[in-house]
Motif scaffolding. Structure first.
Motif, PDB file in Angstrom:
ATOM      1  N   MET A   1     -29.458   9.713  26.599  1.00  0.00           N
ATOM      2  CA  MET A   1     -28.713  10.868  27.039  1.00  0.00           C
ATOM      3  C   MET A   1     -27.956  10.496  28.323  1.00  0.00           C
ATOM      4  O   MET A   1     -28.519   9.873  29.216  1.00  0.00           O
ATOM      5  N   ILE A   2     -26.694  10.886  28.382  1.00  0.00           N
ATOM      6  CA  ILE A   2     -25.925  10.587  29.585  1.00  0.00           C
ATOM      7  C   ILE A   2     -26.144  11.707  30.603  1.00  0.00           C
ATOM      8  O   ILE A   2     -26.456  12.837  30.246  1.00  0.00           O
ATOM      9  N   SER A   3     -25.927  11.368  31.854  1.00  0.00           N
ATOM     10  CA  SER A   3     -26.113  12.344  32.919  1.00  0.00           C
ATOM     11  C   SER A   3     -24.929  13.295  33.004  1.00  0.00           C
ATOM     12  O   SER A   3     -23.835  13.013  32.479  1.00  0.00           O
ATOM     13  N   GLN A   4     -25.145  14.404  33.688  1.00  0.00           N
ATOM     14  CA  GLN A   4     -24.058  15.347  33.939  1.00  0.00           C
ATOM     15  C   GLN A   4     -22.975  14.672  34.774  1.00  0.00           C
ATOM     16  O   GLN A   4     -21.780  14.888  34.563  1.00  0.00           O
ATOM     17  N   ALA A   6     -22.059  11.568  34.656  1.00  0.00           N
ATOM     18  CA  ALA A   6     -21.242  10.741  33.763  1.00  0.00           C
ATOM     19  C   ALA A   6     -20.284  11.607  32.950  1.00  0.00           C
ATOM     20  O   ALA A   6     -19.114  11.235  32.765  1.00  0.00           O
ATOM     21  N   LYS A   7     -20.748  12.757  32.483  1.00  0.00           N
ATOM     22  CA  LYS A   7     -19.856  13.665  31.756  1.00  0.00           C
ATOM     23  C   LYS A   7     -18.713  14.121  32.645  1.00  0.00           C
ATOM     24  O   LYS A   7     -17.556  14.151  32.225  1.00  0.00           O
ATOM     25  N   TYR A   8     -19.014  14.460  33.886  1.00  0.00           N
ATOM     26  CA  TYR A   8     -17.978  14.873  34.826  1.00  0.00           C
ATOM     27  C   TYR A   8     -16.990  13.733  35.077  1.00  0.00           C
ATOM     28  O   TYR A   8     -15.780  13.958  35.163  1.00  0.00           O
ATOM     29  N   ALA A   9     -17.498  12.524  35.221  1.00  0.00           N
ATOM     30  CA  ALA A   9     -16.625  11.364  35.453  1.00  0.00           C
ATOM     31  C   ALA A   9     -15.661  11.186  34.287  1.00  0.00           C
ATOM     32  O   ALA A   9     -14.450  10.983  34.487  1.00  0.00           O
ATOM     33  N   LEU A  10     -16.173  11.264  33.079  1.00  0.00           N
ATOM     34  CA  LEU A  10     -15.327  11.108  31.894  1.00  0.00           C
ATOM     35  C   LEU A  10     -14.296  12.234  31.805  1.00  0.00           C
ATOM     36  O   LEU A  10     -13.124  11.990  31.508  1.00  0.00           O
ATOM     37  N   ARG A  11     -14.720  13.461  32.091  1.00  0.00           N
ATOM     38  CA  ARG A  11     -13.786  14.593  32.049  1.00  0.00           C
ATOM     39  C   ARG A  11     -12.701  14.455  33.112  1.00  0.00           C
ATOM     40  O   ARG A  11     -11.531  14.782  32.863  1.00  0.00           O
ATOM     41  N   ALA A  12     -13.064  13.979  34.302  1.00  0.00           N
ATOM     42  CA  ALA A  12     -12.073  13.775  35.359  1.00  0.00           C
ATOM     43  C   ALA A  12     -11.066  12.708  34.942  1.00  0.00           C
ATOM     44  O   ALA A  12      -9.851  12.859  35.164  1.00  0.00           O
ATOM     45  N   LEU A  13     -11.551  11.641  34.324  1.00  0.00           N
ATOM     46  CA  LEU A  13     -10.650  10.579  33.868  1.00  0.00           C
ATOM     47  C   LEU A  13      -9.711  11.076  32.770  1.00  0.00           C
ATOM     48  O   LEU A  13      -8.537  10.691  32.728  1.00  0.00           O
ATOM     49  N   VAL A  14     -10.206  11.928  31.906  1.00  0.00           N
ATOM     50  CA  VAL A  14      -9.353  12.519  30.871  1.00  0.00           C
ATOM     51  C   VAL A  14      -8.247  13.342  31.531  1.00  0.00           C
ATOM     52  O   VAL A  14      -7.080  13.263  31.143  1.00  0.00           O
ATOM     53  N   VAL A  79     -17.394   3.194  32.137  1.00  0.00           N
ATOM     54  CA  VAL A  79     -17.634   4.354  32.995  1.00  0.00           C
ATOM     55  C   VAL A  79     -19.121   4.697  33.031  1.00  0.00           C
ATOM     56  O   VAL A  79     -19.683   4.948  34.104  1.00  0.00           O
ATOM     57  N   LEU A  80     -19.766   4.685  31.878  1.00  0.00           N
ATOM     58  CA  LEU A  80     -21.198   5.007  31.844  1.00  0.00           C
ATOM     59  C   LEU A  80     -22.018   4.008  32.655  1.00  0.00           C
ATOM     60  O   LEU A  80     -22.962   4.388  33.346  1.00  0.00           O
ATOM     61  N   ARG A  81     -21.655   2.737  32.590  1.00  0.00           N
ATOM     62  CA  ARG A  81     -22.390   1.729  33.380  1.00  0.00           C
ATOM     63  C   ARG A  81     -22.170   1.935  34.881  1.00  0.00           C
ATOM     64  O   ARG A  81     -23.089   1.750  35.666  1.00  0.00           O
ATOM     65  N   ILE A  82     -20.972   2.307  35.266  1.00  0.00           N
ATOM     66  CA  ILE A  82     -20.682   2.564  36.684  1.00  0.00           C
ATOM     67  C   ILE A  82     -21.506   3.752  37.187  1.00  0.00           C
ATOM     68  O   ILE A  82     -22.119   3.695  38.245  1.00  0.00           O
ATOM     69  N   ILE A  83     -21.524   4.808  36.418  1.00  0.00           N
ATOM     70  CA  ILE A  83     -22.146   6.050  36.865  1.00  0.00           C
ATOM     71  C   ILE A  83     -23.653   6.079  36.607  1.00  0.00           C
ATOM     72  O   ILE A  83     -24.430   6.439  37.488  1.00  0.00           O
ATOM     73  N   ASP A  84     -24.083   5.698  35.401  1.00  0.00           N
ATOM     74  CA  ASP A  84     -25.497   5.830  35.023  1.00  0.00           C
ATOM     75  C   ASP A  84     -26.273   4.523  35.016  1.00  0.00           C
ATOM     76  O   ASP A  84     -27.489   4.532  34.890  1.00  0.00           O
ATOM     77  N   GLY A  85     -25.585   3.392  35.078  1.00  0.00           N
ATOM     78  CA  GLY A  85     -26.290   2.115  35.009  1.00  0.00           C
ATOM     79  C   GLY A  85     -26.360   1.612  33.582  1.00  0.00           C
ATOM     80  O   GLY A  85     -25.527   1.963  32.743  1.00  0.00           O
ATOM     81  N   PRO A  86     -27.361   0.779  33.284  1.00  0.00           N
ATOM     82  CA  PRO A  86     -27.449   0.153  31.961  1.00  0.00           C
ATOM     83  C   PRO A  86     -27.482   1.164  30.811  1.00  0.00           C
ATOM     84  O   PRO A  86     -28.053   2.243  30.940  1.00  0.00           O
TER      85      PRO A  86
END
Length: 149
Positions: A1-4, A6-14, A79-86
C-alpha cells in the motif's frame, strides 16, 4: 500500500504535467486547492521532489513549481521510491535497500521469497514503465501504453 504522501506527490506531479504553456509554473496554493492537498504537507513533498531533480521552483511574480524533466520521463516507480522508499515487500528483494531477512537460512530455497519475487517483478514492471504522461493519457481516454502490447 502506498502512503498518502506518495498519492499527494503523484497528484501534484499530474497537476504540473497538465500545464500546457512551457516554462509556466504553478503556485503551491493552486496545486493544493486543485488536488485537495494540505498546503504545508505539499510544501514538504515538493521540496523532496526538488531535491531529487523532479521539479524546480521559480521565484517572483510568475514563480511557483514546474517539472524539471518531461512527464514522459517521470515514472511512478521513481516517485514512490523517493517518497516511500523501497517498493519490494521483503527486504531481501529490494534493489535500493537490500537486507537479508533475519530469520532466513537460505534465500535461494525460500519459498516465500520465490513467490514475492514474482509479485515484486510484476509490480516493478508496471510502476517503472508507467509515467506521469501515461496517466494523463489514460485519464483522457487514450490507451495506456503500459498496458498495450
Amino acid at each position: 500500500m502506498i502512503s498518502q504522501k506518495a498519492k499527494y506527490a503523484l497528484r501534484a506531479l499530474v497537476s504540473l504535467a497538465r500545464i500546457e504553456q512551457p516554462g509556466k509554473a504553478l503556485f503551491i496554493s493552486d496545486i493544493a486547492e486543485e488536488q485537495s492537498i494540505p498546503k504545508k504537507f505539499l510544501e514538504q513533498i515538493l521540496l523532496d521532489l526538488k531535491r531529487h531533480g523532479i521539479v524546480v521552483s521559480k521565484r517572483g511574480k510568475s514563480g511557483g513549481y514546474l517539472l524539471l524533466k518531461p512527464a514522459s520521463e517521470i515514472t511512478y516507480g521513481e516517485v514512490l521510491r523517493i517518497i516511500d522508499g523501497p517498493i519490494a515487500p521483503l527486504p531481501c528483494l529490494s534493489r535500493i535497500a537490500y537486507r537479508r531477512c533475519d530469520d532466513c537460512l537460505d534465500e535461494t530455497a525460500c519459498e516465500i521469497r520465490q513467490v514475492f519475487a514474482r509479485v515484486t517483478e510484476a509490480t516493478r514492471d508496471v510502476l517503472d514503465k508507467t509515467t506521469i504522461a501515461d496517466s494523463l493519457a489514460s485519464a483522457e481516454g487514450l490507451p495506456d501504453p503500459a498496458l498495450v502490447d
